[in-house]
Design an enzyme around this catalytic site. Structure first.
Site, short mmCIF file in Angstrom:
data_model
loop_
_atom_site.label_atom_id
_atom_site.label_comp_id
_atom_site.label_asym_id
_atom_site.label_seq_id
_atom_site.Cartn_x
_atom_site.Cartn_y
_atom_site.Cartn_z
N TYR A 80 0.71 -1.41 -0.21
CA TYR A 80 0.35 -0.03 0.13
C TYR A 80 0.75 0.95 0.21
CZ TYR A 80 -3.08 3.57 1.96
OH TYR A 80 -4.40 4.22 2.54
N ASN A 113 10.45 -12.56 10.76
CA ASN A 113 10.22 -12.03 8.82
C ASN A 113 10.69 -10.41 9.57
OD1 ASN A 113 8.42 -12.31 6.85
ND2 ASN A 113 8.36 -9.81 7.44
N SER A 115 6.88 3.09 12.93
CA SER A 115 5.65 3.10 13.62
C SER A 115 5.14 3.92 14.48
CB SER A 115 5.43 2.03 13.22
OG SER A 115 3.47 1.70 14.50
N TYR A 162 4.19 -6.20 17.21
CA TYR A 162 4.65 -5.18 15.86
C TYR A 162 5.40 -4.53 15.64
CZ TYR A 162 3.88 -2.01 12.21
OH TYR A 162 4.22 -1.11 11.54
N LYS A 196 9.46 -3.11 15.54
CA LYS A 196 9.60 -1.63 14.73
C LYS A 196 10.91 -1.51 15.68
CE LYS A 196 7.06 -1.11 10.60
NZ LYS A 196 7.60 -1.57 9.73
N VAL A 242 -16.91 -1.91 15.24
CA VAL A 242 -15.58 -0.68 16.15
C VAL A 242 -15.48 -1.29 17.41
CG1 VAL A 242 -16.11 1.74 17.23
CG2 VAL A 242 -17.26 1.04 15.41
#
Length: 334
Positions: A11, A99, A124, A144, A148, A212
Site C-alpha cells: 500500500y 520476519n 511506526s 508489531y 519496529k 468499532v
C-alpha cells in the site's frame, strides 16, 4: 544508481514508487506478494508510463537478496517490507520477530557488503507505546510495535559502527486514502486490520457493517483517536527523507503525521459526509494492544526536511472511496 524499495508493491510502497518514478528516480522493487498483488505493477505503469524493475523475493532470503545486490547498482534503500497487523502480532509474535527483524538484519549485512550507505526505514508510531511523558519511546503494547522499535535500535547501533551510514527513521501514523487516479489503493488480504479499508468495504457492500473496537477509551467520544495521514503525503515524506540523506546527516528520526487526532467515529462521519453515504457500525470489545490516542508532532520534519501534510481527512475519504468504488474486489479482476 538505483533506489531499492522493499515491499514496493504494498500500500504505502506502491504510492511511494509512483512518486519516485514521477521524479525520474531509477527504482528497483523487491516484494514477496505476501500482502500485495502482481497487478500493482501494471497500475504503477498506467499512472507513470514507467516500469520499475521487479524481483519477487522474500527479504529474509539472504542468498537471493545478495544476487539482487550483485545485479543492481543499489545506492539507496527504502525499507517498507514487513508484517504489519497489530492483532496478528499479538497472536503470532515469533512470526513478526523472524520476519520484520530478520529482513532488516539481511539488509544491513548487504549494505555493508556492497557499500550502500543510505537507508530510509519505515517505522511506526507504535514505538511510542503508552509513555509516561512525551516524547518517549518504549513500553510498546504489541509485538508489531516492538519489532519496529528493535529495528530502530539495530539501525542506531549500525550508525555508531558505520560512520559513513546515513539513516532516516520515519515514524508515521495511520495512512489512509489512495492515489487520485483510483488505480492504486489499500487492498488488504482477508478481513481488513485497518479502519479505512473496512469502512470502504462496508460502503461497497462487501461487509454488512463496521466493527468499532471499544467505546470506553479516554477520548471525546470513547473511540480510539489516531492521526490519519493521506498516503500520498506519506509517500512524499519518503522522497523528502531521501533528499535529506544527500546531506549526509548520519542518523535522523522524524514523525510523519498531520498533528491532528481523529477518532474512529469522527472518521466514519467524515466519510459519510464526503461521499453522501451511510456506514452502519456495531460496537465490539477492545482489541488487545490498542491505545487510547496517538497523534504526531511533525514539526521537526518541516523544520529539517520542509515536509508537511497537505491533504486532509476529506481528501482521504474521497480518494479511498474512489479507489474502492472503481475496484470493488481490490486488485482482483472482476
Amino acid at each position: 544508481m538505483a533506489i531499492l524499495v522493499t515491499g514496493g508493491t504494498g500500500y504505502i510502497g506502491s504510492h511511494t514508487v509512483v512518486e519516485l518514478l514521477k521524479k525520474d528516480y531509477d527504482v528497483v522493487i523487491v516484494d514477496n506478494y505476501c500482502n500485495s498483488k502482481p497487478e500493482v505493477l501494471n497500475r504503477i505503469y498506467q499512472i507513470t508510463h514507467k516500469r520499475p524493475r521487479f524481483y519477487e523475493i522474500d527479504c529474509c532470503n539472504e542468498v537471493k537478496m545478495r544476487e539482487l545486490f550483485k545485479k543492481e547498482n543499489i545506492t539507496d534503500i527504502i525499507h517498507f517490507a514487513g508484517l504489519k497487523s497489530v492483532a496478528e502480532s499479538v497472536q503470532k509474535p515469533q512470526l513478526y520477530i523472524d520476519n520484520n527483524i530478520g529482513s532488516s538484519k539481511v539488509l544491513l549485512k548487504l549494505m555493508t557488503e556492497f557499500g550502500v550507505h543510505n537507508i530510509v526505514f519505515s517505522s511506526s508510531a507504535t514505538v511510542y507505546g503508552v509513555p509516561d511523558h512525551v516524547p518517549k519511546v518504549g513500553g510498546c503494547t504489541n509485538p508489531y510495535g516492538q519489532t519496529k522499535l528493535d529495528i530502530e535500535y539495530l539501525l542506531k547501533d549500525y550508525a555508531k559502527e558505520h560512520k559513513d551510514a546515513n539513516i532516516a527513521i520515519l515514524r508515521y501514523f495511520n495512512p489512509i486514502g489512495a492515489h487520485e487516479s483510483g488505480l492504486i489503493g489499500e487492498d488488504p488480504q482477508g478481513i481488513p486490520n485497518n479502519l479505512m479499508p473496512y469502512i470502504t468495504q462496508v460502503a461497497v457492500g462487501k461487509r454488512p457493517f463496521l466493527n468499532v473496537y471499544g467505546n470506553d477509551y479516554k477520548t471525546h467520544d470513547g473511540t480510539g483517536v489516531r492521526d490519519y495521514i493521506h498516503v500520498v503525503d506519506l509517500a512524499m515524506g519518503h522522497l523528502a527523507a531521501l533528499k535529506k540523506l544527500e546531506e549526509k546527516p548520519g542518523l535522523v528520526i522524524y514523525n510523519l503525521g498531520t498533528g491532528k487526532g481523529t477518532s474512529v467515529l469522527d472518521l466514519v462521519k467524515a466519510f459519510e459526509k464526503a461521499n453522501d453515504l451511510t456506514i452502519p457500525y456495531e460496537i465490539k470489545e477492545r482489541r488487545p494492544g490498542d491505545v487510547d490516542e496517538n497523534y504526531a508532532d511533525a514539526s521537526k520534519a518541516y523544520k529539517e526536511m520542509k515536509w508537511k501534510a497537505k491533504l486532509d481527512i476529506v481528501d482521504a475519504c474521497r480518494d479511498s472511496w474512489r479507489w474502492q468504488k472503481n475496484n470493488p474486489r481490490g486488485y482482483d479482476k472482476d
